[in-house]
Design an enzyme around this catalytic site. Structure first.
Site, mmCIF file in Angstrom:
data_model
loop_
_atom_site.group_PDB
_atom_site.id
_atom_site.type_symbol
_atom_site.label_atom_id
_atom_site.label_comp_id
_atom_site.label_asym_id
_atom_site.label_seq_id
_atom_site.Cartn_x
_atom_site.Cartn_y
_atom_site.Cartn_z
ATOM 1 C CB THR A 10 -0.926 0.001 1.229
ATOM 2 O OG1 THR A 10 -1.767 -1.155 1.181
ATOM 3 C CG2 THR A 10 -1.795 1.248 1.236
ATOM 4 C CE LYS A 197 1.042 4.912 14.713
ATOM 5 N NZ LYS A 197 -0.351 5.011 14.223
#
Length: 403
Positions: A10, A197
Site C-alpha cells: 500500500t 508511536k
C-alpha cells in the site's frame, strides 16, 4: 538520488505513484529497484520501468542506490535491512514505528557513524507533518508534554460506537470489512501501536527514550455500548489517547481510553483522523491534525523525507539519552466497569482505601489512583480474562458529572 524500496504494498506503491507524477520530473530522483514477494503480482510496475527483485540485498548492496525506503512492516527483517543499509552509509526513510521503538538507539548510532540520514515522518500520524516540525521546535523549546489520538483504527471504532450506538464487536467487524482494521487487530485495539508511536515522539521532543515496556497500556478491547452510553449521557465521549509527560525530572507515559467532554479538541477528532498536541515553554500548545493513515497520506510523508534528503535539509541526528529511565504511571480518577456483580464487589472491597463513587451496580469511579493499581487488584481476585473496562477521566472532567 537513486532509491530502493523495501516493500511495494500500500505505502510503497503510493511512493512509486507520487514519484512517477510529472511534478517530480524536475528532480533527479529515480526509484531503481523494489523488493517484492511475488513479481507476477506487480508486473504493471515492471512495465512502467521499475526493476523488481525478490532479494533485498540486490538493493542493499547496489552502489548506485543511496537511499533505502523501508515500508515492509514487522520488526525482525526490517531491523536487519535498516541496520545493514545504515552500516553501508545509505540514507534510510521508514514508516515502521515498531522497529524504531525497539531499535532506535542502534539506528541513530549507525546513522551518525556512517554520515547517513534516518528519517521517519511516516511512522507517526500517517500524512500529518508531525516529526519534522517537532524536531525543529525542540531546538528552541523545552517540551514537557506530547499527547494525541494516533491510531486510525481504534478512533474509527470509538467514533462509530459513539455516533451509532453500536457494540464494539459489530463495529470491529465493519472496520475489518472496510479495510480499516487487520484481521488480527490486536496492535490497534490493545494500544500497542499507539504506545510505539508515543515512544518515538518522546525520543523526538524530550531527547529521552521511553521503552515500550515502561509505558502504561490499556486498550479498548473490552469496551461496551453501556460504557459509551454512560459517557454520552454526561455530555462526554471516549477516546483512546496516548500521553507522555515530563515534569520535575519525572516521566509519565500511558496509552489508555479517556472519558472527556464532547467539546474538547480530542473529542472532535473522528473516524480515521489523528491529532498530535505538544506543549512547551515557548509554544504553550501546538496541534497537528490530519489523515492518520491511507496509501497516499502515508506515502506523502515518506516522499517529504526523501525530498529533505535530496535537498540536503535532513534534520541533524538526534542526541537521545537511552540510559535507564523510570516511567511513572499517571495518577488520576478512573472509571471502572465489570459485568460480574460478585467480582465488582470484591474489587471495590480491595479499593476501599480509595474514594469510590458508584455509578450503577456494575460501574464506579475510583479517585486519585493509577490504572496499574486497579489492574493489580483485579488480577488478585482473578477477573476472568481481564474482562473489565477502565478509562481515565480527563483532567477537565469532575467525577460527579458522570452521575
Amino acid at each position: 538520488m537513486k532509491i530502493g524500496i523495501l516493500g511495494l504494498g500500500t505505502v510503497g506503491g503510493g511512493v512509486w505513484d507520487i514519484l512517477s507524477t510529472t511534478k517530480f520530473q524536475e528532480y533527479d530522483i529515480k526509484v531503481k529497484t523494489a523488493l517484492v514477494r511475488n513479481k507476477s503480482k506487480y508486473i504493471s510496475y515492471e512495465e512502467q520501468g521499475l526493476n523488481l527483485t525478490l532479494d533485498p540485498y540486490e538493493i542493499l548492496n547496489d552502489p548506485e542506490i543511496d537511499t533505502v525506503v523501508e515500508v515492509m512492516g514487522g520488526i525482525d527483517k526490517p531491523y536487519e535491512y535498516i541496520k545493514y543499509a545504515l552500516s553501508q552509509g545509505k540514507h534510510v526513510v521508514t514508516a515502521n514505528k515498531a522497529v524504531l521503538a525497539k531499535h532506535m538507539e542502534e539506528f541513530l548510532a549507525l546513522a551518525k557513524n556512517n554520515n547517513a540520514a534516518l528519517l521517519y515522518e511516516a511512522s507517526v500520524g500517517g500524512g500529518i507533518p508531525l516529526i519534522k516540525p517537532l524536531k525543529q521546535n525542540a531546538r528552541i523549546n523545552n517540551f514537557y508534554e506530547i499527547s494525541g489520538i494516533l491510531n486510525g483504527t481504534s478512533n474509527f471504532i470509538l467514533s462509530k460506537m459513539s455516533k451509532e450506538g453500536l457494540e464494539f464487536a459489530d463495529v470491529l467487524k465493519q472496520a475489518q470489512e472496510k479495510g480499516y482494521a487487520e484481521q488480527d487487530p490486536s496492535d490497534d485495539i490493545d494500544g500497542t501501536d499507539m504506545a510505539r508511536k508515543i515512544s518515538v515522539l518522546s525520543s523526538t521532543i524530550f531527547k529521552k527514550h521511553l521503552p515500550l515496556e515502561h509505558i502504561q497500556i490499556n486498550g479498548i478491547r473490552h469496551i461496551e455500548k453501556q460504557d459509551m452510553d454512560i459517557a454520552k449521557k454526561a455530555g462526554c465521549d471516549i477516546k483512546l489517547i496516548a500521553k507522555s509527560n515530563y515534569e520535575n525530572n519525572n516521566y509519565k507515559a500511558a496509552v489508555e481510553p479517556v472519558i472527556l467532554k464532547q467539546n474538547s479538541i480530542f473529542a472532535q477528532v473522528s473516524d480515521e483522523y489523528n491529532i498530535g498536541m505538544a506543549k512547551g515553554d515557548n509554544l504553550s500548545e501546538v496541534s497537528f491534525y490530519g489523515e492518520g493513515a491511507g496509501r497516499y497520506a502515508t506515502a506523502n510523508a515518506v516522499v517529504s523525507d526523501l525530498l529533505d534528503i535530496y535537498n540536503h535539509e535532513a534534520i541533524e541526528h538526534l542526541a537521545v539519552d537511552f540510559s535507564s529511565t523510570k516511567v511513572n504511571p499517571i495518577l488520576a480518577d478512573y472509571y471502572v466497569r465489570l459485568n460480574d456483580t460478585n467480582k465488582i464487589e470484591e474489587l471495590k472491597a480491595k479499593l476501599s482505601s480509595y474514594n469510590l463513587i458508584n455509578l450503577h451496580k456494575g460501574a464506579f469511579i475510583a479517585e486519585k489512583i493509577t490504572s496499574s493499581e486497579i489492574k493489580n487488584y483485579a488480577d488478585e481476585i482473578n477477573v476472568a480474562n481481564q474482562n473489565y473496562f477502565i478509562a481515565r477521566l480527563d483532567d477537565a472532567l469532575i467525577p460527579s458529572e458522570l452521575l
